[in-house]
Scaffold this active site. Structure first.
Site, short mmCIF file in Angstrom:
data_model
loop_
_atom_site.label_atom_id
_atom_site.label_comp_id
_atom_site.label_asym_id
_atom_site.label_seq_id
_atom_site.Cartn_x
_atom_site.Cartn_y
_atom_site.Cartn_z
NE ARG A 174 -1.49 -17.08 2.61
CZ ARG A 174 -1.45 -15.74 2.64
NH1 ARG A 174 -0.50 -15.09 1.99
NH2 ARG A 174 -2.35 -15.07 3.31
CB THR A 204 -7.00 -16.62 2.34
OG1 THR A 204 -6.67 -17.80 3.07
CG2 THR A 204 -5.76 -16.12 1.60
CB ALA A 233 -1.64 -14.41 7.71
CD GLU A 286 3.34 -16.09 6.40
OE1 GLU A 286 2.98 -17.26 6.57
OE2 GLU A 286 2.56 -15.17 6.07
#
Length: 788
Positions: A311, A478, A547, A743
């Protein structure tokens, strides 16, 4: 419609009155035992001898377990089975669990754990970037390289070139509630586990392996956590497994919690990074090519490092269209705590790298850093206002994307190249052109920048700085298969609603948002919806609440379940006619019932009022090996301007003002989302300014308590703190067209770091090349460099 309304957190009153129940607050059965780990005092070596006779003889001790005593799997890893619960023949970091104490009280367990004697053949620990690189001590077989075009050639041919390095430290999670778990043995060898965890299914899986049962024999429950930030995604495995193994052995409930010092010494942190860069650009600051070398110290076990470092690579572009890019990532194995998930999951580190590049270019050219950033932005989202709205108003189907700005905020793009990321994903929903202009105007950026320059010219001691930073953050796991969620919804005969889903509540307001979705679907007040603890016996095979996807995934799963029940009710009541659920009433033709009356009527007609829901994120395709595809469903955007002041004699500094404009789509709950933005900014600023992790040359963490590790306090938040949400639908079909907000705001704190660099730059002509965290000591060093 309860969605989009600013309602309080469902546990707000419980939080402030101390009535919210966490794992350590659950009443324990009589005879509950307590656990503590005996820890390695050395960072690296062979464990030759372990003497626990003194531990066994200590007051209150019931049993002591070593690796040889574990009945089944000795593993608590999140990925590649390289993290034993208890050390076997080697120790790999100071604080690694070596033996487990089972005692009658928490205090007795901790005291006894200090009495173990170990003989370790010490070896020199691998602690630094350079030492690990020299030893080729790394995970995944070496570096990973992703490329877009020929960046080396583009840099070499560019009119101007720069190179540099930035180092950024890790970060302690410092959740208010430490790691905690409790396990209670059941009949037939079953186990009930209460865990402070973001990932109940992983706890279930690891416990089942450790006690030799199928997953169906282990039930894991989590009502809430007192903070998580990623630190409870995998780090809780050791406690839950220990409790379950001990409970199986003794036949009694067992409980374990870390004290703050133990928590900080044992558990993983945010990954620290060193990023080297070479960039080629033109006279406007437009990047022609950039080469990054991202190096991170992963600690002794792989944990989640692969995905975290990926990431960081995926966010090496942030908001900028890079014609060519080469990103090399080293994931180093070192004798420290295993670095783990932390809010942003590697994204912030990648963003800091490219923001340093933009800042360095601006300084080299003598330009306003905002202008350099704008000239490198991705092209604006295409405007197409045509839409299709579902009959119930749930989704506005925006064709071809859209933007809330347009007009004067959408100048013709100067970028003829495809609007694609270094990993080949087309950016269709870029909003930062308009957001940037709106924010700069509302905060009077230009006038303040001029005033600050005048101030600095007349102030030899106190220097002020101002900086802007944007964020474009990809939303989805991901690891594609994790992008799924389930839910369970019951409507009772009295019209009350019980809702359960796979997401966990750690203070972020997920339960409240998803309850608003349920109440909106049935047309009743949120007070009619009971939110129940996350429970693997109700919703199986859940993904971690991480996430930033908690509301996206679980909200949609709850919507699917609610709509299944609604359709059954409507079919029975309306007989094919349109039925409306709104305002606590159910209406069709000339009929009208309260929702409670309608529920009772359906129950008496033997209509099922219970349903499961399932959702998987669409349109994802990602090849990790090639670094190509569409790993994200959409992007969330934000922008911040921060003003600071520094004392050039001491390095002391203050944030004076912060202005933020953040993209939350059509917010499910503006009050909760604003809170997430504010908290994310402060936490991000803390990472880059005050929070410093220090290991000595023996691998001992020296900053393992609040006395030495400094998180931002209430007085550190900006005295002027303006936060506004962009009111714009997500062009992708997310839950009520909202966007994730967990986030992305964290990276807005980067503007505070850049503002400190700007203040240091006012002391001379040399580029500051400031490292993070920008502690007073580092600021003074940078001031000295700038002054020559």
């Amino acid at each position: 419609m309860t969605v989009g309304i600013a309602t309080p957190h469902d546990s707000a009153a419980l939080h402030v009155t101390g009535k919210a129940r966490y794992v350590d607050d659950i009443p324990t059965p009589k005879g509950t035992l307590h656990l503590a780990f005996g820890l390695s005092p050395q960072a690296r070596g062979t464990l030759r001898e372990l003497d626990v006779s003194g531990v066994r003889a200590a007051e209150g001790v019931v049993a002591v377990l070593t690796a040889d005593d574990l009945p089944f799997a000795n593993d608590v890893s999140a990925s590649i089975h390289d993290e034993p619960l208890l050390a076997t023949d080697r120790v790999n970091h100071v604080g690694q669990p070596v033996f487990l104490v089972i005692a009658d009280t928490h205090l007795n367990a901790r005291k006894a754990a200090r009495l173990g004697r170990m003989v370790i053949d010490e070896e020199d620990p691998i602690l630094t970037y350079d030492a690990a690189l020299a030893a080729e001590s790394w995970f995944e077989g070496g570096p990973r390289v992703w490329q877009k075009g020929d960046a080396d050639e583009a840099v070499a041919k560019a009119p101007r070139r720069l190179s540099g390095r930035i180092e950024m430290g890790g970060q302690e999670h410092f959740y208010l509630e430490g790691q905690a778990a409790m396990a209670a043995p059941q009949e037939n060898g079953d186990m009930v586990v209460h865990s402070s965890t973001q990932h109940p299914t992983e706890i279930q899986h690891k416990v089942a392996e450790a006690i030799g049962t199928p997953m169906h024999a282990v039930r894991v429950e989590c009502r809430r956590m007192g903070g998580g930030f990623g630190g409870k995604e995998s780090q809780g495995n050791a406690l839950a497994v220990s409790c379950a193994v001990a409970a199986r052995l003794t036949g009694k409930p067992c409980k374990m919690r870390y004290d703050r010092d133990d928590d900080m010494v044992i558990t993983g942190k945010r990954h620290d990074f060193r990023i080297d860069y070479e960039v080629g650009f033109d006279e406007r600051g437009r990047v022609q090519g950039v080469v990054f070398e991202q190096i991170t110290r992963a600690g002794w076990a792989q944990d989640l490092t692969g995905a975290v470092a990926d990431r960081a690579m995926l966010h090496a572009d942030n908001a900028y269209l890079l014609p060519t890019a080469k990103i090399t990532s080293y994931r180093l194995k070192t004798n420290m705590q295993s670095a783990t998930a932390y809010r942003g999951f590697g994204g912030p580190q990648g963003v800091v790298g490219i923001e340093r590049v933009m800042d360095h270019i601006a300084h080299d050219l003598g330009l306003d850093p905002v202008e350099v950033r704008k000239v490198n932005y991705y092209a604006e989202a295409k405007i197409d206002t045509a839409s299709e709205t579902a009959p119930d108003g749930t989704f506005s189907r925006v064709k071809g994307g859209g933007t809330p700005f347009g007009g004067k905020y959408s100048p013709p793009s100067h970028k003829p190249e495809p609007n694609t990321t270094p990993y080949g994903m087309e950016v269709k929903d870029f909003l930062l052109h308009g957001m940037t202009e709106k924010l700069l105007q509302s905060c009077e950026y230009e006038a303040r920048r001029e005033a600050i320059a005048e101030w600095n010219a007349n102030s030899p001691i106190l220097k002020r700085g101002i900086a802007f930073s944007p964020v474009k953050f990809g939303i989805s796991f991901t690891l594609t298969h994790l992008n799924q969620a389930g839910a369970l919804v019951h409507v009772y005969a009295d019209g009350s609603i019980m809702m359960n889903h796979g997401g966990t509540e750690m203070g972020q307001g997920l339960f409240q948002k998803v309850a608003q979705v349920a109440s909106a679907r049935f047309g009743v007040g949120v007070d009619k919806v009971r939110i129940t603890a996350t429970d693997t016996a109700k919703v199986p095979n859940t993904s971690a609440t991480a996430a930033s996807s908690g509301s996206d995934l679980n909200g949609m799963a709850v919507l699917v379940a609610c709509d299944a029940i609604k359709e059954r009710m409507a079919e029975h009541l309306g007989g094919g006619q349109p039925v409306e659920f709104a305002g606590g009433m159910v209406r069709w033709a000339d009929q009208e019932l309260t929702f409670a009356e309608a529920a009772l009527k359906c129950y008496e007609a033997r209509v099922s009022l219970s349903a499961t829901g399932f959702y998987k994120t669409p349109d994802l395709s990602w090849d990790r090996q090639k670094g190509q595809g569409r790993p994200f469903f959409y992007f969330a955007h934000g922008a911040a301007v921060t003003e600071v002041v520094i004392d050039t004699l001491t390095g002391e500094n203050r944030i004076l003002r912060t202005d933020i404009l953040h993209d939350a789509g059509k917010s499910l709950n503006p009050a909760i989302d604003k809170g997430q933005v504010e908290g994310g900014y402060v936490q991000g600023a803390g990472w880059l300014t005050t929070e410093e992790l220090i290991w000595d040359d023996q691998g001992r963490l020296r900053t393992h308590a609040p006395s030495t590790y400094k998180i931002p306090a209430c007085s550190d938040r900006p005295p002027v703190f303006n936060v506004e949400l962009v009111d714009a639908e997500n062009p992708e079909a997310t839950i009520y067209r909202s966007k994730a907000v967990g986030e992305p705001p964290f990276m807005l704190g980067i503007s505070a770091f850049l503002a400190l660099s700007d203040a240091v730059a006012a002391c001379g002509t040399t580029y500051p090349a400031l490292d993070a965290p920008a502690t007073p000591e580092r600021l003074l060093e940078a001031i000295k460099r700038v002054r020559g």
